[in-house]
Design an enzyme around this catalytic site. Structure first.
Site, PDB file in Angstrom:
ATOM      1  N   GLU A 174       1.013  -1.269  -0.131  1.00 34.62           N
ATOM      2  CA  GLU A 174       0.041  -0.054   0.011  1.00 34.62           C
ATOM      3  C   GLU A 174       0.890   1.220  -0.153  1.00 34.62           C
ATOM      4  O   GLU A 174       0.592   2.076   0.804  1.00 34.62           O
ATOM      5  CB  GLU A 174      -1.011  -0.014   1.287  1.00 34.62           C
ATOM      6  CG  GLU A 174      -1.540  -1.488   1.138  1.00 34.62           C
ATOM      7  CD  GLU A 174      -2.736  -1.353   2.227  1.00 34.62           C
ATOM      8  OE1 GLU A 174      -2.986  -0.354   3.210  1.00 34.62           O
ATOM      9  OE2 GLU A 174      -3.311  -2.409   2.647  1.00 34.62           O
ATOM     10  N   GLU A 281      -6.017 -10.547  -0.877  1.00 32.46           N
ATOM     11  CA  GLU A 281      -6.846 -10.382   0.345  1.00 32.46           C
ATOM     12  C   GLU A 281      -8.552 -10.602  -0.055  1.00 32.46           C
ATOM     13  O   GLU A 281      -9.097  -9.812   0.474  1.00 32.46           O
ATOM     14  CB  GLU A 281      -6.500  -9.280   0.901  1.00 32.46           C
ATOM     15  CG  GLU A 281      -5.013  -9.142   1.138  1.00 32.46           C
ATOM     16  CD  GLU A 281      -4.713  -7.998   2.071  1.00 32.46           C
ATOM     17  OE1 GLU A 281      -5.506  -6.999   2.660  1.00 32.46           O
ATOM     18  OE2 GLU A 281      -3.428  -7.685   2.222  1.00 32.46           O
TER      19      GLU A 281
HETATM   20  O1  G3I Z   1      -5.177  -8.153  19.593  1.00 34.97           O
HETATM   21  C1  G3I Z   1      -5.677  -7.100  20.034  1.00 34.97           C
HETATM   22  C2  G3I Z   1      -6.500  -7.079  21.030  1.00 34.97           C
HETATM   23  O2  G3I Z   1      -5.773  -7.741  22.252  1.00 34.97           O
HETATM   24  C3  G3I Z   1      -7.164  -5.889  21.479  1.00 34.97           C
HETATM   25  O3  G3I Z   1      -8.053  -5.974  22.661  1.00 34.97           O
HETATM   26  C4  G3I Z   1      -8.040  -5.304  20.258  1.00 34.97           C
HETATM   27  C5  G3I Z   1      -8.637  -4.097  20.824  1.00 34.97           C
HETATM   28  O4  G3I Z   1      -7.811  -2.834  20.633  1.00 34.97           O
HETATM   29  O5  G3I Z   1      -7.156  -5.070  19.352  1.00 34.97           O
HETATM   30  C6  G3I Z   1      -6.425  -6.414  18.829  1.00 34.97           C
HETATM   31  O6  G3I Z   1      -5.482  -6.078  17.798  1.00 34.97           O
HETATM   32  C7  G3I Z   1      -6.387  -5.853  16.659  1.00 34.97           C
HETATM   33  C8  G3I Z   1      -5.987  -6.887  15.443  1.00 34.97           C
HETATM   34  O7  G3I Z   1      -6.630  -6.517  14.234  1.00 34.97           O
HETATM   35  C9  G3I Z   1      -6.611  -8.195  15.657  1.00 34.97           C
HETATM   36  O8  G3I Z   1      -7.936  -8.254  15.689  1.00 34.97           O
HETATM   37  C10 G3I Z   1      -5.976  -4.433  16.166  1.00 34.97           C
HETATM   38  O9  G3I Z   1      -6.403  -3.454  16.948  1.00 34.97           O
HETATM   39  C11 G3I Z   1      -6.600  -4.113  14.860  1.00 34.97           C
HETATM   40  O10 G3I Z   1      -5.983  -2.725  14.393  1.00 34.97           O
HETATM   41  C12 G3I Z   1      -6.077  -5.111  13.754  1.00 34.97           C
HETATM   42  O11 G3I Z   1      -6.770  -4.800  12.469  1.00 34.97           O
HETATM   43  C13 G3I Z   1      -6.152  -5.497  11.432  1.00 34.97           C
HETATM   44  C14 G3I Z   1      -5.699  -4.486  10.457  1.00 34.97           C
HETATM   45  O12 G3I Z   1      -5.247  -5.358   9.181  1.00 34.97           O
HETATM   46  C15 G3I Z   1      -4.641  -3.633  10.940  1.00 34.97           C
HETATM   47  O13 G3I Z   1      -3.585  -4.402  11.165  1.00 34.97           O
HETATM   48  C16 G3I Z   1      -7.369  -6.513  10.822  1.00 34.97           C
HETATM   49  O14 G3I Z   1      -7.520  -7.732  11.709  1.00 34.97           O
HETATM   50  C17 G3I Z   1      -6.577  -7.097   9.440  1.00 34.97           C
HETATM   51  O15 G3I Z   1      -7.681  -7.841   8.669  1.00 34.97           O
HETATM   52  C18 G3I Z   1      -6.270  -6.038   8.388  1.00 34.97           C
HETATM   53  O16 G3I Z   1      -5.745  -6.534   7.255  1.00 34.97           O
HETATM   54  C19 G3I Z   1      -5.283  -5.833   6.413  1.00 34.97           C
HETATM   55  C20 G3I Z   1      -3.939  -6.201   5.870  1.00 34.97           C
HETATM   56  O17 G3I Z   1      -3.079  -6.476   6.672  1.00 34.97           O
HETATM   57  C21 G3I Z   1      -3.340  -5.344   4.692  1.00 34.97           C
HETATM   58  N1  G3I Z   1      -4.523  -5.142   3.664  1.00 34.97           N
HETATM   59  C22 G3I Z   1      -5.706  -4.427   4.206  1.00 34.97           C
HETATM   60  C23 G3I Z   1      -6.299  -5.422   5.173  1.00 34.97           C
HETATM   61  C24 G3I Z   1      -7.548  -4.944   5.948  1.00 34.97           C
HETATM   62  O18 G3I Z   1      -7.511  -3.628   6.581  1.00 34.97           O
END
Ligand code: G3I
Length: 366
Positions: A174, A281
């Site tokens: 990205e 994805e």
């Molecule tokens: O694991 C913590 C948990 O302990 C905590 O209680 C909770 C609330 O703060 O957060 C949890 O972590 C979250 C994690 O997902 C696991 O669920 C993060 O806050 C959250 O930001 C994270 O979001 C991920 C996002 O990327 C950002 O990294 C999504 O699951 C994931 O599907 C998404 O995937 C991205 C790809 O990597 C790149 N392309 C776009 C795609 C969608 O955004």
């Protein structure tokens, strides 16, 4: 005898209300009751059918269900020949402190994949999200050379640890805006545009056999962003940068079905450069679309099938990956704040029409 007749009479009067209740209580949103699924085209698994067509098929894998949900693990092992970690390989997870790495979870995931004969796709090495606090909070304190050293060490430590165990990497994700300009990120601000070439060179040094990808969304059809990606890749090749392919994330919505013609044309121009293309994805949101729930499920199946067919028809499309595989665990719910159903298994791991559509696509024209 009269007693039995009386009971039978009461039940016969009551049953229609039961059925009516079930029908009227069936939500127009994601169902918990059985979803009408077309007859399974074949009892073969997706992975077995994909193997015969020479492509990878698999999902992003979330850490929690992999640990806690036996059904999740079972479907994963049965249906897919590749997987990618949804989050646990991200900078903030594996490199939580400047001088500390934590590979506990990734090691377990890689071990699970190996035990189940599933390949691993690494994701992501260089991204502007999911960065650890010690990095983004101190951005202005690092010199350019320090940030180059940090990024190089990160990439070579992570790729080096899984050398020979990860078949492909999203090296840079990205980095391009919708208008085709380079995204303003910590890496661009502090290192300059050459961070992209550097990242691919470092990853290649750490594992010369791994396939190295640039990954983005909104890059699958035509327009300023897909063109900018194509031009970036072509220029990288001209500079001798070791890039293998591009990842089309393809997070779609039923309201905007993909143009398979445009995607095929985009794939072809990358094939002409000798560049692989992978869907990396995929998910297809349907809740906001029109039509009955069954109509939306069927339309979702057509989108998945259309995309797989364009991949199978392209000489350079090597993987068809979805972002998750069951509606029980999808990032989209956090994105929209609604209960979505973007994937190919429902919340109870029952195959949806999209799953059957993928199997038919894999079975046809082998
Ligand atoms: O694991 C913590 C948990 O302990 C905590 O209680 C909770 C609330 O703060 O957060 C949890 O972590 C979250 C994690 O997902 C696991 O669920 C993060 O806050 C959250 O930001 C994270 O979001 C991920 C996002 O990327 C950002 O990294 C999504 O699951 C994931 O599907 C998404 O995937 C991205 C790809 O990597 C790149 N392309 C776009 C795609 C969608 O955004």
């Amino acid at each position: 005898m009269k007693h039995r007749v009386f009971i039978a009479l009461v039940i016969s009067l009551f049953v229609p209300f039961l059925i009516m209740f079930r029908v009227s209580s069936t939500p127009s949103e994601p169902l918990t009751s059985p979803i009408p699924v077309e007859e399974t085209s074949t009892s073969e698994s997706l992975r077995s059918l994909a193997q015969k067509r020479g492509i990878y098929i698999g999902p992003a894998v979330a850490w929690e269900p992999l640990q806690n949900d036996a059904n999740y693990r079972s479907v994963l092992a049965q249906e897919f020949n590749i997987l990618t970690p949804e989050n646990i390989m991200k900078f903030e997870y594996v490199h939580p402190q400047r001088d500390r790495y934590d590979f506990t979870q990734v090691d377990a995931l890689v071990a699970f994949a190996k035990a189940n004969n599933i390949e691993v796709r690494g994701h992501p090495l260089v991204w502007h999200h999911a960065l650890p606090r010690w990095l983004w909070l101190n951005e202005n304190k690092f010199t350019r050379d320090e940030l180059i050293a940090i990024l190089r060490e990160h990439i070579q430590t992570v790729v080096g640890r899984y050398r020979g165990q990860v078949v492909a990497w999203d090296v840079v994700s990205e980095a391009i805006n919708r208008d085709g300009s380079l995204r303003d990120t910590i890496w661009l601000r502090n290192i300059g545009p050459e961070y992209i070439d550097l990242a691919f060179r470092w990853a290649h040094e750490a594992d010369p056999k791994a396939r190295l990808f640039y990954s983005d969304y909104g890059n699958d059809e035509e327009g300023p962003k897909p063109d900018a990606m194509y031009n970036l890749v072509r220029a990288m090749l001209q500079r001798g940068v070791p890039i293998s392919g591009v990842g089309l994330q393809t997070h779609r919505h039923l309201k905007e079905p993909p143009s398979v013609e445009r995607i095929a044309k985009n794939m072809k121009r990358h094939a002409d450069l000798g560049i692989e293309v992978q869907f990396t994805e995929l998910d297809v949101q349907i809740v906001e679309a029109t039509g009955t729930w069954e109509e939306r499920l069927a339309a979702q199946g057509r989108v998945y099938s259309d995309l797989l067919r364009v991949c199978l028809a392209a000489q350079n499309c090597t993987a068809f990956m979805t972002w998750g595989f069951t509606d029980r665990y999808t990032w989209v719910n956090n994105l929209t704040g609604k209960v979505e159903a973007p994937l190919i298994f429902d919340t109870s791991y029952r195959p949806k029409p999209a799953y059957e559509a993928l199997k038919k696509a894999l079975s046809s024209g082998a």
